[in-house]
Write a protein that holds these residues in place. Structure first.
Motif, PDB file in Angstrom:
ATOM      1  N   SER A 165      -2.129  -5.964  -6.221  1.00  0.00           N
ATOM      2  CA  SER A 165      -2.273  -5.317  -4.914  1.00  0.00           C
ATOM      3  C   SER A 165      -3.729  -5.004  -4.594  1.00  0.00           C
ATOM      4  CB  SER A 165      -1.453  -4.020  -4.878  1.00  0.00           C
ATOM      5  OG  SER A 165      -0.082  -4.281  -5.041  1.00  0.00           O
ATOM      6  N   SER A 166      -3.977  -4.876  -3.300  1.00  0.00           N
ATOM      7  CA  SER A 166      -5.315  -4.486  -2.847  1.00  0.00           C
ATOM      8  C   SER A 166      -5.532  -2.991  -3.112  1.00  0.00           C
ATOM      9  CB  SER A 166      -5.454  -4.769  -1.349  1.00  0.00           C
ATOM     10  OG  SER A 166      -4.515  -3.982  -0.620  1.00  0.00           O
ATOM     11  N   TYR A 167      -6.773  -2.523  -2.912  1.00  0.00           N
ATOM     12  CA  TYR A 167      -7.097  -1.115  -3.151  1.00  0.00           C
ATOM     13  C   TYR A 167      -6.240  -0.198  -2.274  1.00  0.00           C
ATOM     14  CZ  TYR A 167      -9.780   3.210  -3.445  1.00  0.00           C
ATOM     15  OH  TYR A 167     -10.146   4.520  -3.631  1.00  0.00           O
ATOM     16  N   ARG A 168      -6.084  -0.571  -1.013  1.00  0.00           N
ATOM     17  CA  ARG A 168      -5.278   0.243  -0.088  1.00  0.00           C
ATOM     18  C   ARG A 168      -3.818   0.276  -0.525  1.00  0.00           C
ATOM     19  NH1 ARG A 168      -4.338  -1.101   6.344  1.00  0.00           N
ATOM     20  NH2 ARG A 168      -2.917   0.647   6.776  1.00  0.00           N
ATOM     21  N   LYS A 172      -2.706  -0.135  -3.532  1.00  0.00           N
ATOM     22  CA  LYS A 172      -2.580   0.627  -4.774  1.00  0.00           C
ATOM     23  C   LYS A 172      -2.414   2.115  -4.503  1.00  0.00           C
ATOM     24  CE  LYS A 172      -4.934  -2.614  -7.831  1.00  0.00           C
ATOM     25  NZ  LYS A 172      -6.135  -2.952  -8.618  1.00  0.00           N
TER      26      LYS A 172
END
Length: 415
Positions: A234-237, A239
């Motif tokens: 997943s991307s940082y957002r 996560k």
């Protein structure tokens, strides 16, 4: 089946998957309510649907190891014809131990490298969960008062809808995984998030109070495998959103455990601490499964080449002790009843999907599906269709939506 036959060619595979997922999820509910035509009906239906899919859509030639796997099951039937006792019912005994492995082999042949999208895969998981939600409601109606049916720390049939706690716990564990998937990937609104949390809490509670630990432990392993894969990719957002949902899930499970402990008057805590009702530590945490596994290894050592024959382990227990305990560990059963061929079978089942994973890493559920299969066959064998079917779903080729739509247009344009 009608939908599979009448649907357009590009939809047939998905219809097969949805039908198999639904009946695999409903298998234990049908058994506990006597709603199935036959005890093994769901496995036979999964095999039938997959064969229909093969008839219309064919199979991938690279999945040939699973054809070899099916052939390797045959010698055990021939051995059983000479080793099973006179009083054993040959057909039912063979069907009981081999319907699960055959179901896995047929499903794996059809699913291998079959293209699906993430949305389709989520629909498959939803179809698995729907009958398990119905089963959860049935369990609350069948046994509304937990305290009135307490009987120590052993697995409790009364709290399992009057059916085998092991199978009920396994099905509910599968439902817990499906609801966690819905919570993390299909809860865009607050209402859906709350609804999924409530259903997850209900399933977890009913799984815990069966006093059968196998399904709950398997669910924890599978959920951990899924969340690990999801978080890693997943991307940082995303996560951050996953962490919020993870906290909500942990709070839900903690509250559910406290309710379960209160309703069972602390007996469930002793059960998971491997203690009896008096708080005395038990010697065997596996509740006899180690002894069964040792018997199966003895069978392998006694006949290491072709094994002792399908269902012979159960037959030996009837002769020696008068109990008809089936194998709880599929690994031990494969070794004892198939001999060296069982080792080849195990190698195919483990090595082939791992090799496939090296060239196809888009399936979020790959490790979760394999973890459910492996965890389940080590405490409950293959008595239900779900572990074999989820193993096969791990072999699906997940493609982007754009790629799938492009392939769809080409298929529609063909005369």
């Amino acid at each position: 089946m009608i939908r599979i036959v009448l649907s357009p060619g590009f939809k047939k595979a998905q219809q097969v998957f949805l039908a198999c997922a639904y009946f695999a999820g409903a298998e234990v509910l049908f058994r506990m309510t006597d709603g199935a035509i036959a005890y093994e009906a769901s496995k036979y239906l999964v095999i039938l649907f997959m064969l229909l899919g093969m008839f219309f859509k064919g199979i991938n030639g690279k999945g040939y190891p699973y054809f070899l796997y099916l052939i390797l099951l045959v010698p055990s039937i021939l051995m059983a014809s000479t080793t099973l006792s006179f009083f054993a019912n040959f057909r039912t005994n063979i069907a009981f131990v081999l319907s699960g492995p055959v179901c896995l082999g047929i499903a794996a042949l059809f699913c291998y490298d079959r293209k699906v999208t993430n949305k389709q895969l989520l629909d498959i998981v939803m179809y698995v969960s729907l009958p398990i939600i119905s089963m959860t409601v049935y369990l609350f109606l069948y046994n509304p008062s937990i305290k009135d049916t307490l009987s120590g720390t052993a697995s409790n049939g009364a709290m399992s809808g009057g059916f085998g706690p092991n199978q009920v716990s396994t099905a509910l564990g599968l439902g817990m995984f499906a609801m966690v998937v819905r919570l993390f990937m299909k809860s865009p609104t607050l209402f859906l998030r709350v609804l999924n949390i409530v259903v997850l809490g209900g399933m977890t509670f009913r799984a815990i109070v069966t006093f059968s630990r196998g399904g709950v432990v398997a669910a924890v392993i599978v959920i951990a495998a899924f969340l690990g894969s999801l978080f890693y990719r997943s991307s940082y957002r995303m996560k951050n959103q996953i962490l919020v949902s993870f906290v909500l899930m942990c709070i839900t499970i903690a509250i559910t455990w406290m309710i379960s402990s209160d309703q069972t008057m602390g007996l469930i805590d002793k059960r998971y601490a491997n203690e009896n009702a008096q708080g005395i530590k038990k010697k065997d945490i596996t509740t006899g499964r180690i002894d069964l596994f040792k018997e199966e290894i003895d069978g392998f050592l006694g006949s290491p080449f072709l094994g002792i024959g399908a269902s012979r382990v159960k037959d030996i227990r009837v002769e020696n002790s008068g109990t008809s305990l089936p194998s709880h560990n599929e690994i031990g059963r494969l070794l004892s009843e198939h001999g060296l061929l069982g080792i080849v079978i195990i190698m195919i089942l483990i090595i082939k999907p791992m090799g496939y994973r090296t060239s196809n890493k888009r399936n979020y559920f790959f490790y979760a599906f394999l973890a459910f299969w492996f965890a389940t066959i080590n405490h409950s064998g293959m008595r239900i269709a779900a572990p074999g079917l989820l193993y096969a779903f791990a072999l699906l080729n997940v493609v982007p939506e754009a790629y799938y739509r492009k392939s769809l247009k080409k298929a529609v344009k063909k005369p």
